[in-house]
Scaffold this motif. Structure first.
Motif, PDB file in Angstrom:
ATOM      1  N   UNK A   1       0.824  -1.213   0.000  1.00 50.01           N
ATOM      2  CA  UNK A   1       0.000   0.000   0.000  1.00 50.01           C
ATOM      3  C   UNK A   1       0.858   1.263   0.000  1.00 50.01           C
ATOM      4  N   UNK A   2       1.982   1.213   0.685  1.00 51.62           N
ATOM      5  CA  UNK A   2       2.885   2.368   0.677  1.00 51.62           C
ATOM      6  C   UNK A   2       3.405   2.629  -0.734  1.00 51.62           C
ATOM      7  N   UNK A   3       3.696   1.563  -1.447  1.00 48.06           N
ATOM      8  CA  UNK A   3       4.132   1.707  -2.841  1.00 48.06           C
ATOM      9  C   UNK A   3       2.988   2.265  -3.690  1.00 48.06           C
ATOM     10  N   UNK A   4       1.773   1.783  -3.433  1.00 53.35           N
ATOM     11  CA  UNK A   4       0.595   2.279  -4.162  1.00 53.35           C
ATOM     12  C   UNK A   4       0.392   3.770  -3.905  1.00 53.35           C
ATOM     13  N   UNK A   5       0.531   4.183  -2.648  1.00 52.27           N
ATOM     14  CA  UNK A   5       0.359   5.601  -2.306  1.00 52.27           C
ATOM     15  C   UNK A   5       1.408   6.465  -2.997  1.00 52.27           C
TER      16      UNK A   5
ATOM     17  N   UNK B   1       0.393   6.778  -6.619  1.00 50.42           N
ATOM     18  CA  UNK B   1      -0.902   7.377  -6.943  1.00 50.42           C
ATOM     19  C   UNK B   1      -1.281   8.575  -6.079  1.00 50.42           C
ATOM     20  N   UNK B   2      -0.434   8.930  -5.117  1.00 49.35           N
ATOM     21  CA  UNK B   2      -0.727  10.085  -4.278  1.00 49.35           C
ATOM     22  C   UNK B   2      -1.908   9.890  -3.348  1.00 49.35           C
TER      23      UNK B   2
END
Length: 376
Positions: A161-165, A168-169
């Motif tokens: 999820x940290x990578x996703x954030x 994607x901001x």
């Protein structure tokens, strides 16, 4: 999945289990809209927006499901399928979406670049364990393997999820951490209950979670709820496992066939049907879980087994005995005259164990020493 936590004035997440049904003083963590606690008899208890549900909460809830709690398979089914594909085939063609998923799985420690072909992926040990668990046709009775796998997936999911954030901001990781922190501070408990309904007494098992460190107040609440459906003859604590609330739904799933629905309550099960399975779960082997924020660490898991393995290794490598000093035959006979008396009375091992109150292994050792010394 539903919105199961709301934000209070201090910025803390509060579980729907800790509030009464109806309007609350909590707000949506995403849009700050007032929340209403929905605690009906059909759907999972959850929060609803007082106004229109915001899209951010919908999408984030889907992204931040907790392994083996919100997501029965640990991670998404499409992610499992991709891991399985990498395990089955050496050369895997990836679509653009699958390539992005592979990057997420790599960040979570489920995939890693192949040492021989860096452009290819292979499963890590965690990835293999997850696929093996998913493919297993035999339902494991003991809860320990799933508890261990769940603990490993908690930080793996956070890294994804940290990578996703970052890409994607978004702020999904923050909400995930808050939800995970709230769940890790829930304690798993098992109660044995006898409920009289009419002329029939139902022995029940209740598996639930609570944030309270002591169960006295929770038991009084349970008794009050049950009194609307019959007479509560007894409530006994069968177990309290601190910070293991994340296992509640796994256990509910195991016991689903024996569910005993009482009004809107679905966490009760027939005791006679579940007693054997409950013992097979071996909850006592879970060990001690300590929590710091959204991170947990478990100690004393299978502690006795590890001690025995260490002792055997020491004896093999160094010819050294670790543990209590081994007693010779003479000391055994001197220290246990009651067992010697039972031996001469021709009592069986089991009867000698009952009469003397000594451990069956101690009785066996004394009996063996007497036979070796020629006593009959």
């Amino acid at each position: 999945m539903f919105l199961t936590h709301g934000m209070n004035e201090s910025g803390e997440l509060v579980s729907v289990a800790d509030v009464k049904s109806g309007h609350t003083n909590l707000h949506c963590p995403f849009c700050s809209e007032k929340l209403i606690a929905r605690k009906g008899a059909i759907k999972e208890h959850h929060f609803a927006h007082a106004g229109e549900t915001c899209m951010e909460s919908k999408s984030t809830i889907q992204q931040t499901g907790l392994p083996f709690y919100d997501i029965a398979t640990g991670i998404g089914k499409s992610d499992i399928k991709l891991l399985d594909k990498f395990q089955r085939y050496d050369n895997v063609w990836l679509s653009q979406k699958q390539a992005e998923t592979a990057m997420y799985l790599t960040q979570g420690g489920l995939l890693e670049p192949s040492p021989n072909k860096p452009e290819k992926y292979q499963l890590t040990r965690l990835g293999r364990d997850l696929v093996k668990h998913h493919d297993s046709l035999l339902q494991k009775k003991i809860i320990l393997p799933e508890a261990t796998l769940q603990e490993q997936l908690f930080p793996a999911r956070l890294a994804m999820l940290q990578y996703h954030d970052e890409m994607n901001g978004t702020q999904a990781a923050r909400f995930y951490q808050l939800r995970l922190q709230a769940l890790l501070n829930q304690h798993l408990y098992v109660l044995k209950i006898h409920l009289q309904q009419g002329s029939t007494c139902f022995p029940l098992i209740k598996v639930g979670i609570t944030s309270r460190s002591e169960l006295a107040l929770r038991i009084s609440e349970i008794k009050r709820d049950l009194q609307q459906h019959g007479e509560v003859l007894s409530i006994e604590i069968a177990g309290l496992y601190r910070h293991f609330g994340s296992l509640e739904r796994l256990i509910h799933k195991r016991f689903r066939a024996s569910q005993f629905v009482i009004g809107s309550h679905t966490e009760y099960f027939h005791a006679i049907e579940t007693a054997h399975d409950l013992s097979l779960l071996n909850l006592e082997a879970l060990g001690k879980r300590t929590v710091e924020g959204a991170y947990c660490r478990t100690t004393y898991r299978e502690h006795a087994h590890k001690v025995r393995v260490g002792q055997r290794k020491a004896k093999l490598l160094n010819n050294t005995h670790l543990g209590r000093p081994a007693k010779n035959a003479e000391n055994l006979l001197t220290d246990h005259p009651d067992i010697v008396e039972a031996f001469h009375a021709s009592l069986s091992l089991r009867k000698a164990n009952t009469k003397t109150g000594k451990a069956i292994n101690t009785v066996r050792k004394v009996y063996a020493a007497l036979k070796e010394s020629g006593n009959t």
